[in-house]
Write a protein that holds these residues in place. Sequence first.
Motif, short mmCIF file in Angstrom:
data_model
loop_
_atom_site.label_atom_id
_atom_site.label_comp_id
_atom_site.label_asym_id
_atom_site.label_seq_id
_atom_site.Cartn_x
_atom_site.Cartn_y
_atom_site.Cartn_z
N ASP A 33 0.81 -1.22 0.00
CA ASP A 33 0.00 0.00 0.00
C ASP A 33 0.84 1.27 0.00
N ALA A 34 1.90 1.31 0.78
CA ALA A 34 2.74 2.51 0.86
C ALA A 34 3.45 2.76 -0.47
N ALA A 35 3.93 1.69 -1.12
CA ALA A 35 4.60 1.84 -2.41
C ALA A 35 3.61 2.28 -3.49
N VAL A 36 2.40 1.74 -3.45
CA VAL A 36 1.37 2.15 -4.41
C VAL A 36 1.06 3.63 -4.24
N GLU A 37 0.95 4.10 -3.01
CA GLU A 37 0.68 5.52 -2.77
C GLU A 37 1.82 6.40 -3.27
N ARG A 38 3.06 5.96 -3.08
CA ARG A 38 4.21 6.72 -3.59
C ARG A 38 4.17 6.79 -5.11
N MET A 39 3.78 5.68 -5.74
CA MET A 39 3.69 5.66 -7.20
C MET A 39 2.58 6.58 -7.68
N LEU A 40 1.46 6.57 -7.00
CA LEU A 40 0.36 7.47 -7.37
C LEU A 40 0.79 8.93 -7.26
N ASP A 41 1.52 9.26 -6.21
CA ASP A 41 2.04 10.62 -6.06
C ASP A 41 2.93 10.98 -7.24
N TRP A 42 3.81 10.06 -7.62
CA TRP A 42 4.72 10.31 -8.74
C TRP A 42 3.95 10.49 -10.04
N LEU A 43 2.92 9.67 -10.27
CA LEU A 43 2.14 9.75 -11.51
C LEU A 43 1.42 11.09 -11.67
N HIS A 44 1.15 11.77 -10.58
CA HIS A 44 0.50 13.09 -10.67
C HIS A 44 1.44 14.14 -11.25
N THR A 45 2.74 13.85 -11.27
CA THR A 45 3.72 14.77 -11.85
C THR A 45 4.39 14.16 -13.06
N GLY A 46 4.80 12.90 -12.95
CA GLY A 46 5.49 12.22 -14.03
C GLY A 46 6.89 12.77 -14.23
N PRO A 47 7.53 12.41 -15.33
CA PRO A 47 8.87 12.91 -15.62
C PRO A 47 8.82 14.39 -16.02
N ARG A 48 9.97 15.05 -15.98
CA ARG A 48 10.04 16.48 -16.33
C ARG A 48 9.55 16.76 -17.74
N SER A 49 9.70 15.80 -18.64
CA SER A 49 9.31 15.98 -20.03
C SER A 49 7.79 15.96 -20.23
N ALA A 50 7.04 15.54 -19.23
CA ALA A 50 5.58 15.43 -19.33
C ALA A 50 4.88 16.62 -18.70
N SER A 51 3.62 16.77 -19.06
CA SER A 51 2.75 17.77 -18.43
C SER A 51 1.43 17.08 -18.09
N VAL A 52 1.29 16.64 -16.85
CA VAL A 52 0.11 15.90 -16.41
C VAL A 52 -1.01 16.88 -16.10
N GLN A 53 -2.17 16.65 -16.72
CA GLN A 53 -3.33 17.51 -16.48
C GLN A 53 -4.31 16.88 -15.50
N SER A 54 -4.49 15.56 -15.59
CA SER A 54 -5.41 14.89 -14.67
C SER A 54 -5.02 13.43 -14.51
N VAL A 55 -5.42 12.88 -13.37
CA VAL A 55 -5.15 11.48 -13.05
C VAL A 55 -6.43 10.88 -12.46
N GLN A 56 -6.89 9.80 -13.06
CA GLN A 56 -8.06 9.08 -12.55
C GLN A 56 -7.57 7.75 -11.97
N VAL A 57 -8.03 7.42 -10.77
CA VAL A 57 -7.59 6.20 -10.09
C VAL A 57 -8.81 5.35 -9.75
N THR A 58 -8.73 4.07 -10.06
CA THR A 58 -9.79 3.11 -9.77
C THR A 58 -9.19 1.93 -9.02
N ASP A 59 -9.86 1.46 -7.98
CA ASP A 59 -9.44 0.27 -7.26
C ASP A 59 -9.75 -0.98 -8.07
N LEU A 60 -8.83 -1.94 -8.05
CA LEU A 60 -9.01 -3.22 -8.73
C LEU A 60 -8.73 -4.36 -7.76
N ALA A 61 -9.17 -5.55 -8.15
CA ALA A 61 -8.82 -6.75 -7.39
C ALA A 61 -7.36 -7.08 -7.66
N GLU A 62 -6.66 -7.54 -6.64
CA GLU A 62 -5.25 -7.92 -6.79
C GLU A 62 -5.11 -9.13 -7.71
#
Length: 89
Positions: free
Chosen positions: A50-79
């Motif tokens: 869970d902690a690693a998933v949350e860190r990844m979600l935080d990163w995806l809201h910014t992405g790499p410097r070359s990107a410009s993220v406008q929105s992020v949609q997150v949906t829960d799934l079964a493992e």
Amino acid sequence: MSRKRVIVNGLVQGVGFRYYTEAQAGSLGLGGFVRNRADGAVEAEIEGDDAAVERMLDWLHTGPRSASVQSVQVTDLAEHGEASFSIRL
């Protein structure tokens, strides 16, 4: 443990977003995949501690410097028990 589907919109194709995502997920020990969508978005499924998933979600809201993220949609799934992360075409 959790699994999330993430849709990232903005300037996210043609800027190495998938490769940076794969590297970031690998460094966090996550499983899943990332791929480009026909609508110009990037879709990822991430699974792991869970902690690693949350860190990844935080990163995806910014992405790499070359990107410009406008929105992020997150949906829960079964493992799935997926331990490795890959780029899908």
